[in-house]
Design an enzyme around this catalytic site. Structure first.
Site, PDB file in Angstrom:
ATOM      1  N   GLU A 118      47.893  18.301 -12.199  1.00  0.00           N
ATOM      2  CA  GLU A 118      48.953  17.089 -12.909  1.00  0.00           C
ATOM      3  C   GLU A 118      49.158  17.664 -14.142  1.00  0.00           C
ATOM      4  O   GLU A 118      48.052  17.171 -14.671  1.00  0.00           O
ATOM      5  CB  GLU A 118      49.624  16.056 -12.297  1.00  0.00           C
ATOM      6  CG  GLU A 118      50.785  16.330 -10.864  1.00  0.00           C
ATOM      7  CD  GLU A 118      52.014  15.863 -11.479  1.00  0.00           C
ATOM      8  OE1 GLU A 118      52.262  16.300 -12.494  1.00  0.00           O
ATOM      9  OE2 GLU A 118      52.570  15.422 -11.131  1.00  0.00           O
TER      10      GLU A 118
ATOM     11  N   ASN B 120      59.059  11.412 -13.467  1.00  0.00           N
ATOM     12  CA  ASN B 120      58.068  12.582 -13.207  1.00  0.00           C
ATOM     13  C   ASN B 120      58.589  12.745 -14.454  1.00  0.00           C
ATOM     14  O   ASN B 120      58.472  12.754 -15.247  1.00  0.00           O
ATOM     15  CB  ASN B 120      58.539  13.326 -12.026  1.00  0.00           C
ATOM     16  CG  ASN B 120      57.779  13.309 -11.687  1.00  0.00           C
ATOM     17  OD1 ASN B 120      55.848  13.376 -12.094  1.00  0.00           O
ATOM     18  ND2 ASN B 120      57.016  13.621  -9.540  1.00  0.00           N
TER      19      ASN B 120
ATOM     20  N   ASP C 234      59.888  18.409 -10.077  1.00  0.00           N
ATOM     21  CA  ASP C 234      59.055  17.385 -10.681  1.00  0.00           C
ATOM     22  C   ASP C 234      58.903  17.190 -11.771  1.00  0.00           C
ATOM     23  O   ASP C 234      58.760  16.499 -12.788  1.00  0.00           O
ATOM     24  CB  ASP C 234      57.636  18.050  -9.312  1.00  0.00           C
ATOM     25  CG  ASP C 234      56.226  16.794  -9.887  1.00  0.00           C
ATOM     26  OD1 ASP C 234      56.526  15.986 -11.237  1.00  0.00           O
ATOM     27  OD2 ASP C 234      55.833  17.670  -8.643  1.00  0.00           O
TER      28      ASP C 234
HETATM   29 CA    CA Z   1      54.462  14.576 -10.952  1.00  0.00          CA
END
Ligand code: CA
Length: 316
Positions: free
Chosen positions: A16, A162, A214
């Site tokens: 991420e 996000n 996301d």
């Molecule tokens: Ca994320």
């Protein structure tokens, strides 16, 4: 688009927060649940990673890593619901841990930081989400700005905080709460580090796209690139018209975030998740899950990640 898609790092559980750092020509990212930070240098194809463990504290998720402006080897990371300053040379163990700020909590220590990024002028914005997977639908998350590390609550009742992106003039801010299935737009006041006039920019459900939006980045033309979790793709969206311009398909379902990088800022780096802990939807022969992909040939150029400006803060 004639694309060349390759994997450039070994698989991790939940990659991420990719951040392209211009000064070191390196891509930084995290593996949230493993509390690790990672660096990939395309020029030398060098990949390193290390564990974050702040002395005297239990292990906590690390969801973001952002270089400190004008400071060599200094980074701000999240550690659970805290923001911490670390020193890391990209190769040896990190040192000089220092807690800088904490997200407001409801007293039960039930949330942690998730995605976070700096505005072009170097102010950190970051959101939170429930630590307990089963409580995520309860929208326990918040969204904050941290100008001079002062926490300011901007949005409440967030499911999974996000993607973040700003227009290059900083007047517009784009945001994703994955549970809304939308990319939203705001006006951004860079002096106050506040956002207003919330509106929908792109609704995945209305466009019949089955995925959770996301992480996100913006390119030099002002278009958004949105990672689709459980969607095996990246979307290119014109936020001014709300139209889908392009779709890039990837060979694994859980696409988590995107960042342009490389010396010409024309390589799109895409993070993904294996999610072994929750074993959701990865096929046994899916060797790409959890890798970082490098995509060449999008025809677009991005903007380097903004470092955090904490020059007004005494960190010594
Ligand atoms: Ca994320």
């Amino acid at each position: 688009m004639s694309l060349k898609i390759t994997t450039v790092t070994p698989p991790v559980e939940l990659a991420e927060g990719p951040h392209w750092d211009e000064s070191t020509q390196a891509l930084y990212f995290v593996d949230i649940w493993k509390s690790t930070i990672h660096r990939y240098i395309p020029e030398s194809d060098q990949y390193t990673c290390t564990k974050i463990h702040i002395p005297g504290q239990e292990e906590k998720p690390v969801s973001l890593i952002i270089p400190v402006k004008n400071e060599k080897n200094k980074f701000v990371i999240s550690y659970g619901a805290d923001l911490a300053l670390i020193t890391w040379d990209g190769e040896n163990d990190p040192s000089d841990y220092q807690i800088l700020a904490t997200a407001e909590q409801d007293g039960k220590n039930s949330t942690r930081f998730n995605d976070g990024k700096c505005s072009p002028s170097g102010v950190l914005f970051a959101g939170s989400m429930a630590v307990d997977q089963e409580k995520i639908p309860n929208n326990l998350g918040n969204f904050y700005s941290f100008k001079n590390l002062n926490s300011k609550l901007l949005l409440k009742n967030i499911g999974i905080s996000n993607g973040l992106a700003w227009s290059d003039d900083e007047k517009l801010f784009y945001y994703i709460d994955s549970l809304t299935y939308k990319v939203e737009g705001f006006d951004h006041d860079s002096n106050k580090a506040e956002i207003s006039n919330r509106r929908t920019v792109f609704d995945l459900k209305q466009n019949n796209i089955e995925a959770f939006p996301d992480g996100m980045t913006i390119d030099a033309d002002g278009n958004l690139w949105v990672a689709c979790y459980e969607g095996s793709r990246v979307l290119k969206i014109n936020p001014k018209t709300g139209t889908l311009l392009d779709t890039i398909s990837l060979p694994t379902p859980n696409i988590t975030s995107v960042a342009f990088g490389g010396k010409n800022l024309d390589e799109l780096y895409v993070t993904s998740a294996r999610y072994e802990t929750f074993a959701r939807n990865i096929k046994e022969d899916d060797t790409a899950a959890g890798c970082v992909f490098k995509i060449i040939g999008t025809g677009s150029k991005g903007i380097a990640g903004a470092s955090i400006d904490i020059s007004n803060i005494s960190t010594h």
